[in-house]
Design a protein around this motif. Structure first.
Motif, PDB file in Angstrom:
ATOM      1  N   GLU A 351      59.998 -39.620  87.324  1.00 25.46           N
ATOM      2  CA  GLU A 351      61.172 -39.510  86.440  1.00 25.46           C
ATOM      3  C   GLU A 351      61.920 -40.838  86.374  1.00 25.46           C
ATOM      4  O   GLU A 351      62.302 -41.315  85.307  1.00 25.46           O
ATOM      5  CB  GLU A 351      62.089 -38.411  86.988  1.00 25.46           C
ATOM      6  CG  GLU A 351      63.372 -38.206  86.196  1.00 25.46           C
ATOM      7  CD  GLU A 351      64.390 -37.352  86.960  1.00 25.46           C
ATOM      8  OE1 GLU A 351      64.983 -36.457  86.337  1.00 25.46           O
ATOM      9  OE2 GLU A 351      64.583 -37.570  88.176  1.00 25.46           O
ATOM     10  N   LEU A 352      62.050 -41.468  87.558  1.00 22.25           N
ATOM     11  CA  LEU A 352      62.796 -42.725  87.638  1.00 22.25           C
ATOM     12  C   LEU A 352      62.144 -43.832  86.812  1.00 22.25           C
ATOM     13  O   LEU A 352      62.826 -44.604  86.133  1.00 22.25           O
ATOM     14  CB  LEU A 352      62.877 -43.155  89.114  1.00 22.25           C
ATOM     15  CG  LEU A 352      63.601 -44.448  89.419  1.00 22.25           C
ATOM     16  CD1 LEU A 352      65.111 -44.228  89.345  1.00 22.25           C
ATOM     17  CD2 LEU A 352      63.224 -44.939  90.821  1.00 22.25           C
ATOM     18  N   LEU A 353      60.776 -43.892  86.859  1.00 23.16           N
ATOM     19  CA  LEU A 353      60.076 -44.972  86.156  1.00 23.16           C
ATOM     20  C   LEU A 353      59.761 -44.595  84.712  1.00 23.16           C
ATOM     21  O   LEU A 353      59.236 -45.403  83.952  1.00 23.16           O
ATOM     22  CB  LEU A 353      58.782 -45.347  86.896  1.00 23.16           C
ATOM     23  CG  LEU A 353      58.961 -45.801  88.354  1.00 23.16           C
ATOM     24  CD1 LEU A 353      57.617 -46.207  88.961  1.00 23.16           C
ATOM     25  CD2 LEU A 353      59.962 -46.965  88.452  1.00 23.16           C
ATOM     26  N   GLY A 354      60.045 -43.382  84.333  1.00 24.65           N
ATOM     27  CA  GLY A 354      59.856 -42.943  82.956  1.00 24.65           C
ATOM     28  C   GLY A 354      58.401 -42.882  82.534  1.00 24.65           C
ATOM     29  O   GLY A 354      58.082 -43.167  81.368  1.00 24.65           O
ATOM     30  N   CYS A 355      57.506 -42.607  83.454  1.00 23.62           N
ATOM     31  CA  CYS A 355      56.089 -42.467  83.098  1.00 23.62           C
ATOM     32  C   CYS A 355      55.401 -41.559  84.109  1.00 23.62           C
ATOM     33  O   CYS A 355      55.926 -41.334  85.198  1.00 23.62           O
ATOM     34  CB  CYS A 355      55.390 -43.828  83.061  1.00 23.62           C
ATOM     35  SG  CYS A 355      55.429 -44.677  84.644  1.00 23.62           S
ATOM     36  N   ASN A 356      54.242 -41.038  83.741  1.00 26.81           N
ATOM     37  CA  ASN A 356      53.501 -40.214  84.690  1.00 26.81           C
ATOM     38  C   ASN A 356      52.953 -41.071  85.818  1.00 26.81           C
ATOM     39  O   ASN A 356      52.328 -42.097  85.571  1.00 26.81           O
ATOM     40  CB  ASN A 356      52.333 -39.498  83.990  1.00 26.81           C
ATOM     41  CG  ASN A 356      52.835 -38.359  83.122  1.00 26.81           C
ATOM     42  OD1 ASN A 356      53.784 -37.651  83.490  1.00 26.81           O
ATOM     43  ND2 ASN A 356      52.228 -38.195  81.962  1.00 26.81           N
ATOM     44  N   THR A 357      53.196 -40.677  87.055  1.00 29.12           N
ATOM     45  CA  THR A 357      52.674 -41.427  88.204  1.00 29.12           C
ATOM     46  C   THR A 357      51.769 -40.517  89.026  1.00 29.12           C
ATOM     47  O   THR A 357      51.895 -39.301  88.972  1.00 29.12           O
ATOM     48  CB  THR A 357      53.825 -41.925  89.110  1.00 29.12           C
ATOM     49  OG1 THR A 357      54.627 -40.800  89.451  1.00 29.12           O
ATOM     50  CG2 THR A 357      54.667 -42.974  88.420  1.00 29.12           C
ATOM     51  N   VAL A 358      50.881 -41.174  89.774  1.00 28.63           N
ATOM     52  CA  VAL A 358      49.924 -40.421  90.592  1.00 28.63           C
ATOM     53  C   VAL A 358      49.963 -40.979  92.010  1.00 28.63           C
ATOM     54  O   VAL A 358      50.026 -42.189  92.207  1.00 28.63           O
ATOM     55  CB  VAL A 358      48.481 -40.591  90.043  1.00 28.63           C
ATOM     56  CG1 VAL A 358      47.459 -39.906  90.951  1.00 28.63           C
ATOM     57  CG2 VAL A 358      48.390 -40.055  88.632  1.00 28.63           C
ATOM     58  N   CYS A 359      49.939 -40.099  92.997  1.00 26.47           N
ATOM     59  CA  CYS A 359      49.809 -40.538  94.378  1.00 26.47           C
ATOM     60  C   CYS A 359      48.314 -40.634  94.675  1.00 26.47           C
ATOM     61  O   CYS A 359      47.646 -39.624  94.852  1.00 26.47           O
ATOM     62  CB  CYS A 359      50.489 -39.528  95.308  1.00 26.47           C
ATOM     63  SG  CYS A 359      50.299 -39.949  97.049  1.00 26.47           S
TER      64      CYS A 359
END
Ligand code: ZN
Ligand code: ZN
Length: 377
Positions: A351-359
């Motif tokens: 949410e903070l970076l405004g993009c989908n992230t993956v661990c």
């Protein structure tokens, strides 16, 4: 009217009158001759206790309920409150016999051998109590689960899908178990641990606290340091700090919840850089609101929990990925903190970076469990 009792039963009523002593034990009003087996039962149990190592023992005996009823009848009429009960007198008889024959001590709590004398079936035996070994394990593999996890295809019998192993994944429980079982000569073992990591998550640093319960051990004088060294050759699971503990330590470890440090490799649908890392650092001290993750909803109630991210620091790892060092409150779902679980965790890195992230990779690198040392004894 006088009660006709065998020598053993009569002796428990001291000098009370109203008793006539019998030669034929089978006619004893209370025990009907069953106590005549005591010596044979003691020998039987001692013989079975020679099959395993032990230093302390407990004694239990069982009788038909009707024996107690008749004993009470005699006591009420002759010596209310003034006699030694059959159970107590038999237990001290056996306890003295065992101590005399072996030189070992009676310890009703935490005894290593439990002697059972069954006057109903006329059988006696000694069984080894489980051995409990505390330690910390490192899981260096992303393909091991913690506890044995039966293959869903065959339920553990072995099939083509699981390559005949009966398990979905190899387990930490089995890796440590086979070493301990061999050394203790046990029948089976169960891993009790402080929390668990996902199959694809490693557990590094000082490791995760656990207690291994070894059932029916034939040996107890085991060189635990040698077992640690033996496991140093295992590429997937290692152990440290092995130590024999009392049974109640299982609960202490299973019910423990510790703050943890993690290392996470994070990628996104776009390249991440220094500016993103700076933003992520700003989540230090944040409170998360985490709705139960979708992936565990089948097993856990759907509720919202509040957890604190004490500290997070991020740096560029190359390839447009970030390495996050996270120190979080016990019970935080870290993967969800990163990818947001479709908004079920707030705030999140995604949410903070405004993009989908993956661990992409996650490791537990520190478990703040120092207090365990103080209660291990
Ligand atoms: Zn008797
Ligand atoms: Zn299978």
């Amino acid at each position: 009217m006088a009660f006709r009792l065998c020598e053993t039963c009569a002796s428990r009523f001291g000098k009370s009158g109203g008793i006539s002593r019998l030669e034929n034990e089978k006619e004893c009003h209370i025990c009907r001759g069953s106590l005549a087996n005591s010596e044979r039962l003691a020998k039987e149990a001692l013989a079975s206790s020679a099959e395993f190592e032990w230093s302390t023992f407990s004694v239990a005996s069982s009788f038909q309920q009707s024996v107690f009823v008749r004993e009470e009848e005699v006591a009420d009429s002759l010596a209310p409150g003034m006699f030694t009960s059959m159970k107590n007198s038999l237990n001290s008889y056996f306890s003295e016999k065992i101590a005399a024959a072996t030189g070992k001590k009676n310890a009703q709590r935490f005894a290593e051998a439990s002697f059972e004398f069954d006057f109903i079936s006329g059988k006696a035996s000694a069984r080894p109590a489980p051995a409990y070994v505390f330690g910390r394990y490192l899981k260096l593999s992303r393909k091991h689960c913690q506890s044995r996890w039966h293959c869903s295809g065959c339920g553990g019998r072995g099939c083509d899908a699981c390559g005949g192993s009966g398990q979905n994944y190899p387990s930490v429980e089995d890796e440590i178990g086979k070493v301990l079982l061999g050394a203790f000569g046990g029948r089976s073992c169960t891993l009790h641990a402080s929390g668990r990591e996902d199959v694809d998550v490693r557990s590094l640093g000082t490791g995760r606290p656990f207690v291994m319960e070894v059932k029916s051990p034939k040996k107890r004088g085991v060189d635990l340091a040698a077992l640690e060294r033996e496991m140093d050759d295992n590429p997937n699971v290692r152990v440290a700090g092995l130590k024999g503990v009392k049974p109640h330590f299982v609960d202490a470890v299973c019910n423990s919840h510790f703050d943890k440090e993690y290392s996470a490799l994070v990628s996104a649908e776009r390249k991440l850089g220094t500016a993103d890392a700076k933003l992520v650092d700003g989540l230090s001290g944040a409170f998360l609101f985490q709705q139960t993750p979708k992936r565990v909803l089948a097993r856990r109630a759907d509720l919202e929990r509040r957890r604190k991210i004490y500290r997070v620091s991020a740096r560029e790892e190359g390839d447009g990925k970030l390495r996050l060092c996270i120190f979080a409150e016990a019970g935080t779902y870290i993967k969800e903190f990163i990818h947001s679980d479709q908004g079920r965790t707030k705030p999140s890195v995604s949410e903070l970076l405004g993009c989908n992230t993956v661990c992409e990779e996650l490791d537990v690198v520190g478990i703040r469990d120092f207090f365990l040392e103080t209660i291990v004894d």
